[in-house]
Structure formats: C-alpha cells, structure tokens
Design a protein around this motif. Structure first.
Motif: not given
Length: 332
Positions: A301, A304-306, A308-309
C-alpha cells in the motif's frame, strides 16, 4: 708448395651440396606473435585511443564521486544492450524483474535471462577475469571428462598466455584484442559473444577506480563487429567505445538532474518510503510495484501510494500502458 687438404669430417661448402630433400613442415609462429599486429594497430590509432581513454577516465572519476547506484544503473543498461549480440533481445523491464525477483513470463527464455543476469553481476562487481577466468565465467570442466577431450582450462590458459604477452598494450587495445581472439581460442559457447564482451569490458577498465567496466554497447554494437585486420577492428572498437561513453555520461547527467528535482519535490513528504523509492529509481532504469516492495521493505500500500504520487508529480511515467504488471521509469 704444400697442397692444403680438407679434413674428411668437415662439411663441404654449402653450394656444393644440392638440396634434394622434400620440403619439411614449417614452424608455426607462436600464438603470442599476434600481439605485434595489435601493437602496430595501437600505434596507428594512438591519438584516437588517447581521446577514448580520456573519456573513460572522466567517467571513472565521476563514478568514483557519485552514488553507488550509478554503477548498477549503467551495468543494467549495458547488459540489456549486450543481449542483442546473441539475438536474445532481453528488454529492460523483463531483466529488472528477473534480477530483482527471479520472475519471468511464459514468453521469456530462462537461459537468456540467466546469461544476461550473469552479465549484470560481472559488470557490477567481483574479481575480474585476470585472477581466474574459469571462475569469472562460472565455467569448470566436469570431473569425469574424458582424457582425449580438450579441457576448458587448457583453452582458457592459451588465451590468457596471449593476453599476458600483451601487457605492454593499453588496456583498451588489449580488451579489443581479447574480444576478437575469444572464439579463435575456443572459449565461446554456441556463438555466445556476451561472455567475450563482458570480459573485454572489465579488462578495458582494469586501471580504473570508480568504474568497474568500460561501456561497449550503449551507443550501438558496431564496435564489436568482427571483420578486417587488427587496425580496422581497433578503429571500430574505439569509435564504438566513444559512442558508448558519451551515452553513459548523458544518462548520468539526466538521472542526476532528475534526482535533484525529485529530492526537492519530496521535501513535503514524510517517512522513509519516498526517499527509498527515489534511490531505487536512480539505481534501476525500470521498476514494478512488486520490485519496489521487495527492494524497499515497505508495504504494498505504501509503495503504490508513493508511486501514484510520483506519477502525478510527473517524476515517473508508466511504460506499459496496462492495468496489470505495470512498470515505471524516472521521467528523464
């Protein structure tokens, strides 16, 4: 007057003895005689050799002062380009998945991936070919080899004898000579040129402190074409190395600019995952989410979050255009 007499045990004049014997076998020139041809070629291209050696020295100095990830990045790119020599054509994303996680697809050739994975390992570190060529190549004769069969160690020994005789040549010239003598010495496996190129790349950079190998294929593999006399081969080799060195320096320029831009943008983020991902992207030309997770130790998670950023900030771009098995690269 005393008449002089010739002793019976002394041979007569050469012209009095006709040569009626059939011609015998001529002595073969020693294997090391080939070194003279390469020494002459080096003299012909001395100025060009000096320019290429200067560029290699500049790359060596830059890598000596730069982060460790730069060496890995250049080795990765070089190995992927070398794969074309054998017709393997291993793409950078497949190679990245194989090396980092040993993942391969149904369309991948495991043997090709293993060969290019070996190239990456040898281009990034470890003892060079001078110490033990068989160990460098991961090749040994089987214990039960028949007595009449030619041993690999014997073939390697002949090649190394010629290389030892060429110690007065510049490492770049010696690397070129060793590459072109490789198949003649019977060291290749089924036309495999990657081993020869990786060995030559290590020899060419043997005087360096920062760079472990000299790039040969980044600017195209034209310098590795085997045809012509030593002077012609060395000329192509130097031109190919010059192009590869320029490509390597350009790649470092681009990733250095990207790294500074990404570091500035990440100041607003907390935690160690963004910094770790930035380091991974400097080291690897392409990464996937599973790769980033395995290399960073962060959760899926968080990765994936980073990612995306980073993509929203324009710092990375997705290369496949797919929803699954996606791969990202730094936007340089």
């Amino acid at each position: 007057m005393v008449k002089k007499m010739r002793h019976w045990f002394l041979p007569g004049p050469l012209e009095e003895e006709p040569d009626d014997l059939p011609p015998g076998p001529r002595a073969e020139p020693p294997d090391t005689a080939v070194v003279d041809a390469w020494a002459k070629a080096e003299g012909v291209h001395a100025a060009r050799l000096a320019r290429v050696a200067g560029r290699l020295g500049a790359l060596d100095d830059r890598l000596l002062r730069g982060p460790e990830g730069w060496r890995h990045r250049l080795a990765f790119i070089e190995a992927a380009d070398l794969s074309w020599l054998n017709g393997d054509r291993v793409s950078s994303d497949r190679l990245a998945l194989w090396i980092s996680m040993r993942l391969s697809g149904a369309q991948d050739d495991p043997n090709a991936l293993a060969r290019i994975g070996w190239a990456v390992r040898r281009l990034t570190g470890g003892p060079g070919p001078k110490a033990d060529l068989a160990a460098f190549l991961d090749r040994r004769d089987p214990e039960n080899i028949e007595g009449s069969a030619e041993r690999f160690e014997d073939r390697a020994g002949g090649w190394q004898d010629v290389m030892t005789a060429a110690t007065d040549l510049h490492p770049i010239t010696r690397a070129c000579m060793g590459f072109h003598l490789w198949s003649l010495a019977g060291l290749g496996q089924l036309g495999d040129q990657v081993e020869a190129a990786v060995t030559a790349a290590r020899i060419a950079a043997s005087d360096g402190n920062g760079t472990i190998f000299a790039p040969l294929a980044m600017g195209g593999a034209g310098g590795l074409r085997a045809s012509g006399l030593p002077s012609e081969r060395l000329a192509r080799w130097l031109d190919g190395m010059n192009s590869a060195l320029l490509a390597a320096m350009r790649n470092l320029d681009e990733i250095e600019i990207w790294d500074a831009r990404a570091e500035s943008a990440m100041l607003q983020l907390s935690g160690r995952t963004p910094t770790t991902l930035r380091s991974i992207l400097v080291q690897w030309p392409l990464i996937s989410a599973p790769m980033a997770e395995a290399l960073s130790g962060a959760s899926r998670a968080a990765v994936q979050r980073n990612l995306t950023w980073l993509e929203e900030q324009g710092l990375i771009r997705e290369m496949t255009g797919q929803r699954r098995f996606r791969v990202w690269s730094a936007t340089i």
